[in-house]
Write an enzyme that holds these catalytic residues in place. Sequence first.
Site, PDB file in Angstrom:
ATOM      1  N   LYS A  95      38.294  29.468   3.937  1.00 13.44           N
ATOM      2  CA  LYS A  95      37.959  28.440   2.941  1.00 13.44           C
ATOM      3  C   LYS A  95      38.943  28.485   1.778  1.00 13.44           C
ATOM      4  O   LYS A  95      39.400  27.441   1.303  1.00 13.44           O
ATOM      5  CB  LYS A  95      36.517  28.651   2.444  1.00 13.44           C
ATOM      6  CG  LYS A  95      35.484  28.282   3.501  1.00 13.44           C
ATOM      7  CD  LYS A  95      34.081  28.763   3.148  1.00 13.44           C
ATOM      8  CE  LYS A  95      33.117  28.470   4.288  1.00 13.44           C
ATOM      9  NZ  LYS A  95      31.771  29.017   4.097  1.00 13.44           N
ATOM     10  N   GLN A 129      28.664  32.585  -0.510  1.00 10.05           N
ATOM     11  CA  GLN A 129      28.753  32.764   0.943  1.00 10.05           C
ATOM     12  C   GLN A 129      27.485  33.444   1.474  1.00 10.05           C
ATOM     13  O   GLN A 129      27.079  34.495   0.980  1.00 10.05           O
ATOM     14  CB  GLN A 129      30.004  33.606   1.292  1.00 10.05           C
ATOM     15  CG  GLN A 129      30.233  33.812   2.777  1.00 10.05           C
ATOM     16  CD  GLN A 129      30.527  32.511   3.528  1.00 10.05           C
ATOM     17  OE1 GLN A 129      31.261  31.656   3.041  1.00 10.05           O
ATOM     18  NE2 GLN A 129      29.956  32.367   4.716  1.00 10.05           N
ATOM     19  N   ASP A 188      27.844  23.276  -1.508  1.00 13.41           N
ATOM     20  CA  ASP A 188      27.232  23.548  -0.201  1.00 13.41           C
ATOM     21  C   ASP A 188      25.987  22.684   0.023  1.00 13.41           C
ATOM     22  O   ASP A 188      25.425  22.685   1.121  1.00 13.41           O
ATOM     23  CB  ASP A 188      26.841  25.033  -0.105  1.00 13.41           C
ATOM     24  CG  ASP A 188      27.742  25.802   0.841  1.00 13.41           C
ATOM     25  OD1 ASP A 188      28.489  25.158   1.609  1.00 13.41           O
ATOM     26  OD2 ASP A 188      27.684  27.046   0.839  1.00 13.41           O
TER      27      ASP A 188
END
Length: 315
Positions: A57, A102, A125
């Site tokens: 990412k 994460q 997200d």
Amino acid sequence: MPGSNYKLLDGKWLAAQEHAAVQMEVQRLQAMYGRPPGLGVILVGDNPASQVYVRAKERVARKCCGFRSFNRKLTERASEREVEDTICAFNLDPAVDGILLQLPLPKHLDAAALLDLIDPTKDVDGLHPLNQGLLARGAGDLRPCTPLGVIKLIDLAFSELRPNAQTAAAELPCADLSGKRAAVLGRSILVGKPTALLLLERNATVTQAHSKSPDLSKICREADIVVAAVGVPRFVKREWLKPGAVVIDVGINRLPSGALTGDVDFERAAEICAAITPVPGGVGPMTIAMLMFNTLRAYKKRLDRNSSAGVGVRY
Ligand code: NAP
């Protein structure tokens, strides 16, 4: 169009097209406003898969999209307070437009409580309850990345576009799935539920299945679109599929041999379906591409809020 002439839904190719489009927009806006989008990434612990995902990412953010990336790595034993402080610092940092925590987190941490702390305007997200609620209403700007990637791959399946270097994903039309039946296997908040909501938005008739659903093979056989997100290697069999179905395999499973495989028996399913994603190289790269898309979107919104004239961009 069943048979060996299936369309391979190449997520690497589609993701590269998305990155190029994001990068062009970043160059244009950076020249006007003086700073690129910033993505803040928080990694807690030593989970090897998470380390690989975070590196990927960050690399895409910097090299393919022209973002700044801010990396905070906390130890496996980090306290809830340390993670909270890291999130709050990113919330307050004007150079950070998007925050990625994460997952999974070490077991002693409360993932839901920590996700709730992220500023919803930086929740790239799409997992903050506000953004999830807006999605359920059919509104909101920041939707979860994997489901957004799934929808883009479905758009590719129903388009005339063939993945190759000569075609541009910018021309990818949004598929209207009126009259199509979709089966979503899995009901997690990360993948299954938001994918079903996005399919409903596109007018598909959706069946959401899970571990307590009887007769999954029948549910799949009735579907024009099957999205598999269960986390069980080669769970979906050829015999479960309707000829000509579009099959999106979200699963990433590591076999004892070390090889990666999806939730669909790819080789046999490909004999009968119209279009199918590979694993790896299907949904995975599109998840990262949609993270970049969401970060650009959050950045534009922030620019718009801070500039009376607005940035004149479409969302
Ligand atoms: P998850 O939270 O574990 O959810 C799995 C879902 O599958 C649950 O709803 C579960 O049902 C259902 N399920 C499990 N076994 C089943 C069975 N035998 N029959 C029917 N349903 C079953 O997983 P997730 O986060 O949604 O992820 C799913 C898969 O996608 C995993 O392989 C994950 O690694 C992968 N993934 C890939 C990406 C990507 O970028 N490619 C991103 C995220 C996840 P219950 O709710 O009844 O337990």
